[in-house]
Scaffold this motif. Structure first.
Motif, PDB file in Angstrom:
ATOM      1  N   GLU A 218       0.846  -1.208   0.000  1.00  0.00           N
ATOM      2  CA  GLU A 218       0.000   0.000   0.000  1.00  0.00           C
ATOM      3  C   GLU A 218       0.876   1.252   0.000  1.00  0.00           C
ATOM      4  OE1 GLU A 218      -3.106   0.741  -0.499  1.00  0.00           O
ATOM      5  OE2 GLU A 218      -3.505  -1.384  -0.748  1.00  0.00           O
ATOM      6  N   GLU A 219       1.964   1.172   0.725  1.00  0.00           N
ATOM      7  CA  GLU A 219       2.876   2.322   0.817  1.00  0.00           C
ATOM      8  C   GLU A 219       3.466   2.637  -0.546  1.00  0.00           C
ATOM      9  OE1 GLU A 219       2.787  -0.248   2.844  1.00  0.00           O
ATOM     10  OE2 GLU A 219       2.389   0.602   4.825  1.00  0.00           O
ATOM     11  N   MET A 220       3.776   1.569  -1.273  1.00  0.00           N
ATOM     12  CA  MET A 220       4.331   1.747  -2.613  1.00  0.00           C
ATOM     13  C   MET A 220       3.253   2.369  -3.513  1.00  0.00           C
ATOM     14  SD  MET A 220       7.033   0.081  -4.453  1.00  0.00           S
ATOM     15  CE  MET A 220       7.318  -0.491  -6.092  1.00  0.00           C
ATOM     16  N   SER A 223       3.140   6.009  -2.939  1.00  0.00           N
ATOM     17  CA  SER A 223       4.308   6.682  -3.484  1.00  0.00           C
ATOM     18  C   SER A 223       4.199   6.826  -5.017  1.00  0.00           C
ATOM     19  CB  SER A 223       5.528   5.891  -3.010  1.00  0.00           C
ATOM     20  OG  SER A 223       6.597   6.084  -3.802  1.00  0.00           O
ATOM     21  N   ILE A 224       3.706   5.786  -5.697  1.00  0.00           N
ATOM     22  CA  ILE A 224       3.541   5.875  -7.159  1.00  0.00           C
ATOM     23  C   ILE A 224       2.431   6.877  -7.502  1.00  0.00           C
ATOM     24  CG2 ILE A 224       2.927   4.626  -9.274  1.00  0.00           C
ATOM     25  CD1 ILE A 224       3.952   2.069  -7.962  1.00  0.00           C
ATOM     26  N   GLU A 225       1.344   6.828  -6.733  1.00  0.00           N
ATOM     27  CA  GLU A 225       0.229   7.739  -7.026  1.00  0.00           C
ATOM     28  C   GLU A 225       0.691   9.183  -6.954  1.00  0.00           C
ATOM     29  OE1 GLU A 225      -3.032   6.552  -4.432  1.00  0.00           O
ATOM     30  OE2 GLU A 225      -3.806   5.210  -6.001  1.00  0.00           O
ATOM     31  N   LYS A 226       1.576   9.441  -5.989  1.00  0.00           N
ATOM     32  CA  LYS A 226       2.073  10.805  -5.813  1.00  0.00           C
ATOM     33  C   LYS A 226       3.008  11.184  -6.965  1.00  0.00           C
ATOM     34  CE  LYS A 226       4.436  12.881  -2.199  1.00  0.00           C
ATOM     35  NZ  LYS A 226       5.123  12.376  -1.032  1.00  0.00           N
ATOM     36  N   SER A 342       7.936  -7.938   1.177  1.00  0.00           N
ATOM     37  CA  SER A 342       6.933  -6.869   1.229  1.00  0.00           C
ATOM     38  C   SER A 342       6.814  -6.274   2.636  1.00  0.00           C
ATOM     39  CB  SER A 342       5.575  -7.388   0.757  1.00  0.00           C
ATOM     40  OG  SER A 342       5.177  -8.485   1.525  1.00  0.00           O
ATOM     41  N   GLN A 343       7.119  -7.064   3.678  1.00  0.00           N
ATOM     42  CA  GLN A 343       7.054  -6.520   5.040  1.00  0.00           C
ATOM     43  C   GLN A 343       8.175  -5.507   5.258  1.00  0.00           C
ATOM     44  OE1 GLN A 343       6.986 -10.674   6.657  1.00  0.00           O
ATOM     45  NE2 GLN A 343       5.687  -9.723   8.194  1.00  0.00           N
ATOM     46  N   VAL A 347       7.786  -1.241   6.026  1.00  0.00           N
ATOM     47  CA  VAL A 347       8.478  -0.472   7.075  1.00  0.00           C
ATOM     48  C   VAL A 347       9.253   0.690   6.445  1.00  0.00           C
ATOM     49  CG1 VAL A 347      10.264  -0.548   8.868  1.00  0.00           C
ATOM     50  CG2 VAL A 347       8.680  -2.482   8.602  1.00  0.00           C
ATOM     51  N   LEU A 348       9.951   0.399   5.382  1.00  0.00           N
ATOM     52  CA  LEU A 348      10.759   1.445   4.734  1.00  0.00           C
ATOM     53  C   LEU A 348       9.909   2.636   4.321  1.00  0.00           C
ATOM     54  CD1 LEU A 348      13.142  -0.481   2.349  1.00  0.00           C
ATOM     55  CD2 LEU A 348      13.652   0.752   4.439  1.00  0.00           C
ATOM     56  N   LEU A 349       8.762   2.339   3.695  1.00  0.00           N
ATOM     57  CA  LEU A 349       7.960   3.441   3.180  1.00  0.00           C
ATOM     58  C   LEU A 349       7.246   4.176   4.310  1.00  0.00           C
ATOM     59  CD1 LEU A 349       6.960   1.803  -0.170  1.00  0.00           C
ATOM     60  CD2 LEU A 349       8.554   3.635   0.158  1.00  0.00           C
ATOM     61  N   GLN A 350       6.902   3.446   5.378  1.00  0.00           N
ATOM     62  CA  GLN A 350       6.339   4.148   6.546  1.00  0.00           C
ATOM     63  C   GLN A 350       7.341   5.136   7.118  1.00  0.00           C
ATOM     64  OE1 GLN A 350       5.195   0.909   9.082  1.00  0.00           O
ATOM     65  NE2 GLN A 350       3.407   0.546   7.774  1.00  0.00           N
ATOM     66  N   GLU A 351       8.611   4.792   7.010  1.00  0.00           N
ATOM     67  CA  GLU A 351       9.662   5.662   7.560  1.00  0.00           C
ATOM     68  C   GLU A 351      10.157   6.678   6.527  1.00  0.00           C
ATOM     69  OE1 GLU A 351      10.527   5.642  10.752  1.00  0.00           O
ATOM     70  OE2 GLU A 351       8.978   4.131  11.012  1.00  0.00           O
ATOM     71  N   ASN A 352       9.379   6.852   5.479  1.00  0.00           N
ATOM     72  CA  ASN A 352       9.752   7.800   4.411  1.00  0.00           C
ATOM     73  C   ASN A 352      11.104   7.527   3.783  1.00  0.00           C
ATOM     74  OD1 ASN A 352       7.420   9.322   4.424  1.00  0.00           O
ATOM     75  ND2 ASN A 352       8.136  10.405   6.267  1.00  0.00           N
ATOM     76  N   GLN A 353      11.433   6.258   3.704  1.00  0.00           N
ATOM     77  CA  GLN A 353      12.676   5.897   3.036  1.00  0.00           C
ATOM     78  C   GLN A 353      12.393   5.654   1.561  1.00  0.00           C
ATOM     79  OE1 GLN A 353      15.739   5.791   4.573  1.00  0.00           O
ATOM     80  NE2 GLN A 353      14.617   6.661   6.307  1.00  0.00           N
ATOM     81  N   SER A 354      13.460   5.548   0.795  1.00  0.00           N
ATOM     82  CA  SER A 354      13.310   5.297  -0.632  1.00  0.00           C
ATOM     83  C   SER A 354      12.775   3.886  -0.864  1.00  0.00           C
ATOM     84  CB  SER A 354      14.676   5.445  -1.290  1.00  0.00           C
ATOM     85  OG  SER A 354      14.697   4.759  -2.504  1.00  0.00           O
ATOM     86  N   PRO A 355      11.909   3.696  -1.862  1.00  0.00           N
ATOM     87  CA  PRO A 355      11.464   2.336  -2.191  1.00  0.00           C
ATOM     88  C   PRO A 355      12.499   1.567  -3.006  1.00  0.00           C
ATOM     89  CG  PRO A 355      10.290   3.960  -3.499  1.00  0.00           C
ATOM     90  CD  PRO A 355      11.268   4.725  -2.673  1.00  0.00           C
TER      91      PRO A 355
END
Ligand code: ADP
Ligand code: ZN
Length: 437
Positions: A218-220, A223-226, A342-343, A347-355
């Motif tokens: 979902e985080e990804m 990020s793509i939608e944005k 995917s887990q 976490v990465l995207l929740q922490e605003n890290q790069s995908p």
């Protein structure tokens, strides 16, 4: 107003769907029993005759089919019609081993196109749309699958295929693509490349993305939608069953509707083979009940998912499946902890890290080690070693609390992790190297 491609069937009552599925299942069991030696042998061994299949629940009397069966009968052993009736061949991408070959009759292709057209309509597409297909064309089902759906719906189909990112962006701007089909990792890369090229995606006519063929979070999605300024939809499929379009997301985006008039989904406990109730995680099993050239009964996909029969606000009655959490084959067991890539991504995207990340698993002696390499992005870029170490430690602790395991985190320079134009390579498992020695 919600629109459907085939309203009668997409919103049919459960009783009606049961009736359609039962009738088609019985016909399919007869078809494979009469035309595929492996099925006849397996059913004979299990003491099941086609006439024993009378209702949907009887499907459980049938033997499972595995990827290994398809490899053992490579290339044409599972085909159920004479080759003169096979008008197209595709092959799996071979992500998890030797590729398998599948075939389609004209009728099979028409059904596949219909399934993909349903996905397009569920995203709001009409014949006014310009569908930019960046899935690879060729033996991979992604490109020609979505292409077929787009043609069938009467959209303007732009068969770009994957690769040559600069050209993709030029086409998107000049041709006015309104819908993009791609793997989510490639869509990410396109977004990133557009930003670098100074393209303001909010000025493009692009409004929808149809992404699938690999796990994404979902985080990804956000990020793509944005980055592409679109609404992103999930599409699921696998070569063995037909390709993309086995299940499709609707306006509600709460799971993907399975095209139940063509496929029966079951969720089983992968250890016992027994069905699990709605809402419980298990291995996804599919039967294709209308396909003639390459029909499969109870195919074990190795994908892990959950289904629900709850009513969906979009009005479709087809059962919904969750995003597959990953494949049984992709599940990492690191120091006894089960972990899907995917887990880590979540976490990465929740922490605003790069995908853009890669997971490296290794073993020294009898101890597994896991390292997550993540590119620094604009928000956290630093060339001060003390800053970097601090951020790495903080992320390691986040992983520990979210996943119960503490990987080594390495922040690397932007653009150093290889991009993929098809399915992303998220995991490098060096432990296999030792096992093979
Ligand atoms: P290969 O198995 O060689 O990758 P396929 O291209 O047929 O060949 O891939 C099908 C697999 O891709 C599915 O079994 C599933 O693991 C994955 N997949 C397809 N669509 C999705 C999706 N929307 N979300 C997550 N995984 C997906
Ligand atoms: Zn729905």
């Amino acid at each position: 107003m919600e629109r459907y491609y085939n309203p009668e069937v997409e919103t049919a009552s459960r009783e009606e769907l049961d009736r359609i599925q039962t009738e088609r299942l019985i016909e399919q069991v007869n078809h494979v029993y009469n035309n595929v030696p492996l099925y006849r042998q397996r059913m004979d061994e299990a003491g099941v005759k086609p006439e024993d299949i009378k209702c949907l629940d009887d499907i459980r009397k049938l033997p499972f089919t595995s990827k290994q069966d398809l490899r053992d009968t490579y290339p044409y052993g599972m085909f159920a019609v004479p080759m003169k009736d096979v008008t197209r061949i595709h092959a799996s991408s071979g992500t998890t081993g030797k590729q398998i070959v599948v075939g389609y009759t004209d009728g099979d292709l028409d059904i596949w196109d219909t399934c993909c057209a349903r996905q397009l309509v569920a995203t709001g597409a009409t014949s006014e749309d310009k569908v930019h297909v960046s899935y690879g064309y060729g033996l991979f089902t992604g490109g020609l699958g979505l292409h077929g759906g787009s043609q069938k719906l009467g959209c303007t189909t732009i068969p770009v295929s994957s690769g040559n990112t600069a050209r993709q962006l030029t086409i998107m701007q000049d041709f006015g693509s309104t819908i993009l089909g791609a793997t989510p990792s490639y869509a990410m890369y396109l977004g990133e490349s557009a930003a670098k090229a100074g393209i303001d995606t909010s000025k493009l006519p692009l409004k929808v993305g149809i992404f699938g063929a690999e796990p994404w979070t979902e985080e990804m999605r956000q990020s793509i939608e944005k980055s592409l300024n679109i609404k992103a939809y999930d599409i699921y499929g696998l070569t063995e069953i037909c390709g993309p379009g086995v299940a499709y997301e609707c306006s509600q985006q709460k799971g993907m509707h399975v095209n139940e008039d063509h496929f029966i989904i079951e969720i089983i406990n992968p250890e016992t083979g027994e069905p699990v109730p709605d809402g419980t995680k298990g291995e996804i099993v599919f039967s294709s009940i209308t396909k003639k050239a390459f029909p499969l009964l109870r195919f074990r996909t190795k994908d892990i998912g959950v289904i629900t029969h709850e009513k969906c606000a979009c009005g479709r009655t087809f059962v919904r499946m969750s995003k597959p959490l990953g494949r049984v084959d992709d599940m990492l067991i690191v120091r006894g902890v089960n972990l899907f890539p995917s887990q880590i991504e979540a976490v990465l995207l929740q922490e605003n890290q790069s995908p853009n990340y890669q997971i490296i698993v290794d073993r020294s002696g009898s101890l597994d080690s896991i390292e997550v390499d993540i590119e620094m992005n604009e928000d956290n870029f630093s060339d001060k070693p003390s800053d970097i170490i601090g951020m790495e430690k903080a992320l390691e602790n986040k992983f520990k609390s979210a996943l119960g395991i503490k990987p080594k985190v390495k922040l690397v320079s932007p653009d150093t992790i290889p991009r993929s134009e098809g399915k992303a390579v998220r995991v490098v498992d060096k432990r296999h190297v030792y096992e093979n020695k």
